[in-house]
Design a protein around this motif. Structure first.
Motif, PDB file in Angstrom:
ATOM      1  N   ALA A 193      64.525 -81.035 -80.467  1.00 23.18           N
ATOM      2  CA  ALA A 193      63.691 -81.946 -79.676  1.00 23.18           C
ATOM      3  C   ALA A 193      63.728 -81.567 -78.202  1.00 23.18           C
ATOM      4  O   ALA A 193      62.697 -81.597 -77.510  1.00 23.18           O
ATOM      5  N   GLY A 194      64.919 -81.212 -77.723  1.00 25.53           N
ATOM      6  CA  GLY A 194      65.043 -80.818 -76.319  1.00 25.53           C
ATOM      7  C   GLY A 194      64.229 -79.576 -76.000  1.00 25.53           C
ATOM      8  O   GLY A 194      63.509 -79.517 -74.989  1.00 25.53           O
ATOM      9  N   VAL A 195      64.311 -78.572 -76.872  1.00 22.76           N
ATOM     10  CA  VAL A 195      63.540 -77.341 -76.670  1.00 22.76           C
ATOM     11  C   VAL A 195      62.042 -77.633 -76.743  1.00 22.76           C
ATOM     12  O   VAL A 195      61.255 -77.105 -75.942  1.00 22.76           O
ATOM     13  N   ALA A 196      61.640 -78.488 -77.682  1.00 21.67           N
ATOM     14  CA  ALA A 196      60.222 -78.824 -77.829  1.00 21.67           C
ATOM     15  C   ALA A 196      59.689 -79.503 -76.572  1.00 21.67           C
ATOM     16  O   ALA A 196      58.577 -79.198 -76.103  1.00 21.67           O
ATOM     17  N   VAL A 197      60.478 -80.429 -76.019  1.00 22.83           N
ATOM     18  CA  VAL A 197      60.054 -81.126 -74.801  1.00 22.83           C
ATOM     19  C   VAL A 197      59.939 -80.137 -73.640  1.00 22.83           C
ATOM     20  O   VAL A 197      58.932 -80.120 -72.904  1.00 22.83           O
ATOM     21  N   ALA A 198      60.987 -79.309 -73.474  1.00 23.84           N
ATOM     22  CA  ALA A 198      60.991 -78.370 -72.353  1.00 23.84           C
ATOM     23  C   ALA A 198      59.836 -77.381 -72.454  1.00 23.84           C
ATOM     24  O   ALA A 198      59.095 -77.159 -71.477  1.00 23.84           O
ATOM     25  N   VAL A 199      59.642 -76.783 -73.614  1.00 25.33           N
ATOM     26  CA  VAL A 199      58.578 -75.786 -73.792  1.00 25.33           C
ATOM     27  C   VAL A 199      57.202 -76.445 -73.716  1.00 25.33           C
ATOM     28  O   VAL A 199      56.270 -75.907 -73.096  1.00 25.33           O
ATOM     29  N   GLY A 200      57.074 -77.629 -74.324  1.00 19.44           N
ATOM     30  CA  GLY A 200      55.787 -78.310 -74.311  1.00 19.44           C
ATOM     31  C   GLY A 200      55.341 -78.693 -72.910  1.00 19.44           C
ATOM     32  O   GLY A 200      54.185 -78.462 -72.527  1.00 19.44           O
ATOM     33  N   VAL A 201      56.253 -79.265 -72.137  1.00 19.72           N
ATOM     34  CA  VAL A 201      55.902 -79.677 -70.770  1.00 19.72           C
ATOM     35  C   VAL A 201      55.685 -78.452 -69.885  1.00 19.72           C
ATOM     36  O   VAL A 201      54.785 -78.445 -69.029  1.00 19.72           O
ATOM     37  N   TRP A 202      56.497 -77.403 -70.094  1.00 23.08           N
ATOM     38  CA  TRP A 202      56.314 -76.173 -69.323  1.00 23.08           C
ATOM     39  C   TRP A 202      54.940 -75.571 -69.603  1.00 23.08           C
ATOM     40  O   TRP A 202      54.232 -75.147 -68.687  1.00 23.08           O
ATOM     41  N   GLY A 203      54.539 -75.542 -70.872  1.00 25.84           N
ATOM     42  CA  GLY A 203      53.226 -75.028 -71.222  1.00 25.84           C
ATOM     43  C   GLY A 203      52.116 -75.884 -70.634  1.00 25.84           C
ATOM     44  O   GLY A 203      51.094 -75.368 -70.168  1.00 25.84           O
ATOM     45  N   PHE A 204      52.322 -77.201 -70.649  1.00 28.08           N
ATOM     46  CA  PHE A 204      51.353 -78.119 -70.051  1.00 28.08           C
ATOM     47  C   PHE A 204      51.212 -77.842 -68.566  1.00 28.08           C
ATOM     48  O   PHE A 204      50.100 -77.789 -68.020  1.00 28.08           O
ATOM     49  N   GLN A 205      52.347 -77.627 -67.910  1.00 31.50           N
ATOM     50  CA  GLN A 205      52.330 -77.370 -66.467  1.00 31.50           C
ATOM     51  C   GLN A 205      51.634 -76.049 -66.150  1.00 31.50           C
ATOM     52  O   GLN A 205      50.891 -75.940 -65.166  1.00 31.50           O
ATOM     53  N   ARG A 206      51.849 -75.052 -66.981  1.00 34.27           N
ATOM     54  CA  ARG A 206      51.298 -73.722 -66.723  1.00 34.27           C
ATOM     55  C   ARG A 206      49.804 -73.626 -67.016  1.00 34.27           C
ATOM     56  O   ARG A 206      49.082 -72.841 -66.373  1.00 34.27           O
ATOM     57  N   SER A 207      49.335 -74.400 -67.970  1.00 31.59           N
ATOM     58  CA  SER A 207      47.940 -74.231 -68.393  1.00 31.59           C
ATOM     59  C   SER A 207      47.017 -75.356 -67.948  1.00 31.59           C
ATOM     60  O   SER A 207      45.973 -75.112 -67.337  1.00 31.59           O
ATOM     61  N   TRP A 208      47.418 -76.605 -68.238  1.00 31.22           N
ATOM     62  CA  TRP A 208      46.484 -77.699 -68.006  1.00 31.22           C
ATOM     63  C   TRP A 208      46.428 -78.129 -66.552  1.00 31.22           C
ATOM     64  O   TRP A 208      45.346 -78.395 -66.019  1.00 31.22           O
ATOM     65  N   LEU A 209      47.577 -78.180 -65.857  1.00 33.63           N
ATOM     66  CA  LEU A 209      47.571 -78.651 -64.464  1.00 33.63           C
ATOM     67  C   LEU A 209      46.743 -77.779 -63.526  1.00 33.63           C
ATOM     68  O   LEU A 209      45.973 -78.298 -62.718  1.00 33.63           O
ATOM     69  N   PRO A 210      46.868 -76.419 -63.578  1.00 33.09           N
ATOM     70  CA  PRO A 210      46.014 -75.615 -62.713  1.00 33.09           C
ATOM     71  C   PRO A 210      44.534 -75.855 -63.002  1.00 33.09           C
ATOM     72  O   PRO A 210      43.707 -75.905 -62.072  1.00 33.09           O
ATOM     73  N   TRP A 211      44.194 -75.991 -64.292  1.00 36.80           N
ATOM     74  CA  TRP A 211      42.803 -76.259 -64.659  1.00 36.80           C
ATOM     75  C   TRP A 211      42.335 -77.584 -64.078  1.00 36.80           C
ATOM     76  O   TRP A 211      41.221 -77.730 -63.581  1.00 36.80           O
ATOM     77  N   ALA A 212      43.211 -78.615 -64.131  1.00 38.20           N
ATOM     78  CA  ALA A 212      42.860 -79.935 -63.622  1.00 38.20           C
ATOM     79  C   ALA A 212      42.661 -79.898 -62.106  1.00 38.20           C
ATOM     80  O   ALA A 212      41.762 -80.541 -61.582  1.00 38.20           O
ATOM     81  N   ARG A 213      43.478 -79.103 -61.408  1.00 38.25           N
ATOM     82  CA  ARG A 213      43.316 -79.017 -59.946  1.00 38.25           C
ATOM     83  C   ARG A 213      41.993 -78.359 -59.586  1.00 38.25           C
ATOM     84  O   ARG A 213      41.340 -78.735 -58.624  1.00 38.25           O
ATOM     85  N   GLU A 214      41.635 -77.328 -60.359  1.00 42.64           N
ATOM     86  CA  GLU A 214      40.368 -76.638 -60.082  1.00 42.64           C
ATOM     87  C   GLU A 214      39.169 -77.567 -60.301  1.00 42.64           C
ATOM     88  O   GLU A 214      38.173 -77.527 -59.587  1.00 42.64           O
ATOM     89  N   ARG A 215      39.258 -78.388 -61.303  1.00 41.47           N
ATOM     90  CA  ARG A 215      38.169 -79.335 -61.596  1.00 41.47           C
ATOM     91  C   ARG A 215      38.078 -80.392 -60.500  1.00 41.47           C
ATOM     92  O   ARG A 215      37.009 -80.955 -60.272  1.00 41.47           O
TER      93      ARG A 215
END
Length: 282
Positions: free
Chosen positions: A260-282
């Protein structure tokens, strides 16, 4: 102020990593070791464990052979009786007797693992012997009717160094659900204090993963210590099977927490790397 909050968040996450295994052990000590209705199902699979079956058969056979003389066929009679007992250990009657024995033995195990005292814990095999005698007598096994049904103890836990273990388990039983609750509050506080909360959530995932790994390590180390400290007359494979049965929940919990810990860390890291930059550009 920002640096203080960041440092405080980091310290809290370290505490979460350290308290996660202790919280798991606290729940285990309270809900499994401290509760008969949970303890008996935990020990039930041992009725089918070959090492435990062999240890029980050895003990019953040794006690039976003390009571009668089958010379010059002593060794042959012993082997026959031993094989018959091992064969019987696969029946439902044996498993029922095994659960009865463990229910009676639970108090002794709990006392040996808490401050109530006692350097050993065992079980009285009399209910098992009674079933064995009846079954083997019905099948016409030689000397079966001479098997004495009396108090026959088999040791499942013994150590002259249980003092520290008792203190830890006793404290964790007292902590009960409060320690897990405190750990959750510390985790939430660590995220709230963080200046960068997304990174804090990633750190929380890593802290949980570290806690799961520490729990698994503790169970593994405990296995070695428990077997190394046994007296020479205690069957080590059987004792190892008992330890593994007692700590099965902890091993499962360690993998779930780590995953669960690895899933949370990897999931949030992936979210930060992919979705947040896209959201800022929009």
């Amino acid at each position: 102020m920002r640096s203080f909050l960041s440092a405080a968040s980091t310290v809290l996450l370290v505490l979460v990593a350290l308290l996660t295994p202790l919280s798991s052990i606290a729940v285990w000590a309270d809900r499994e070791i401290g509760d008969t209705d949970s303890y008996v199902p935990t020990m039930a699979p041992l009725a089918s464990d070959p090492a435990v079956q062999n240890a029980v058969a050895d003990r019953i056979t040794d006690e039976a052979m003390k009571k009668f003389d089958a010379s010059p066929f002593q060794e042959g009679a012993r082997n026959l009786l031993h094989e018959a007992v091992v064969s019987f250990s696969g029946t439902d009657a044996y498993k029922t007797a095994w659960n009865t024995v463990n229910r009676a033995a639970h108090t002794a195990v709990e006392q040996a693992l808490t401050s109530n005292g006692g350097d050993s814990a065992g079980m009285d095999l009399a209910p098992v012997i009674e079933q064995v005698k009846q079954q083997l007598s019905d099948e016409g096994v030689p000397f079966a009717d001479q098997i004495p049904v009396e108090r026959t103890r088999i040791t499942i836990l013994e150590s002259d160094k249980l003092g520290v273990v008792r203190e830890v388990v006793d404290w964790l039983q007292i902590a009960g659900v409060w320690l897990p609750v405190a750990t959750l509050l510390l985790a939430a506080t660590a995220v709230l204090f963080a200046v960068r909360r997304v990174r804090a959530v990633i750190g929380l995932g890593l802290a949980l993963a570290a806690g799961g790994a520490l729990l698994r390590l503790a169970v593994t180390i405990g296995h070695g210590l428990a077997l190394d400290d046994l007296p020479p007359d205690v069957d080590r494979p059987a004792a190892g099977a008992v330890y593994d049965a007692l700590t099965a929940t902890l091993r499962t919990t360690s993998w779930w927490v780590l995953g669960a810990g690895v899933a949370v860390a990897v999931g949030v890291w992936g979210f930060q790397r992919s979705w947040l930059p896209w959201a800022r550009e929009r």
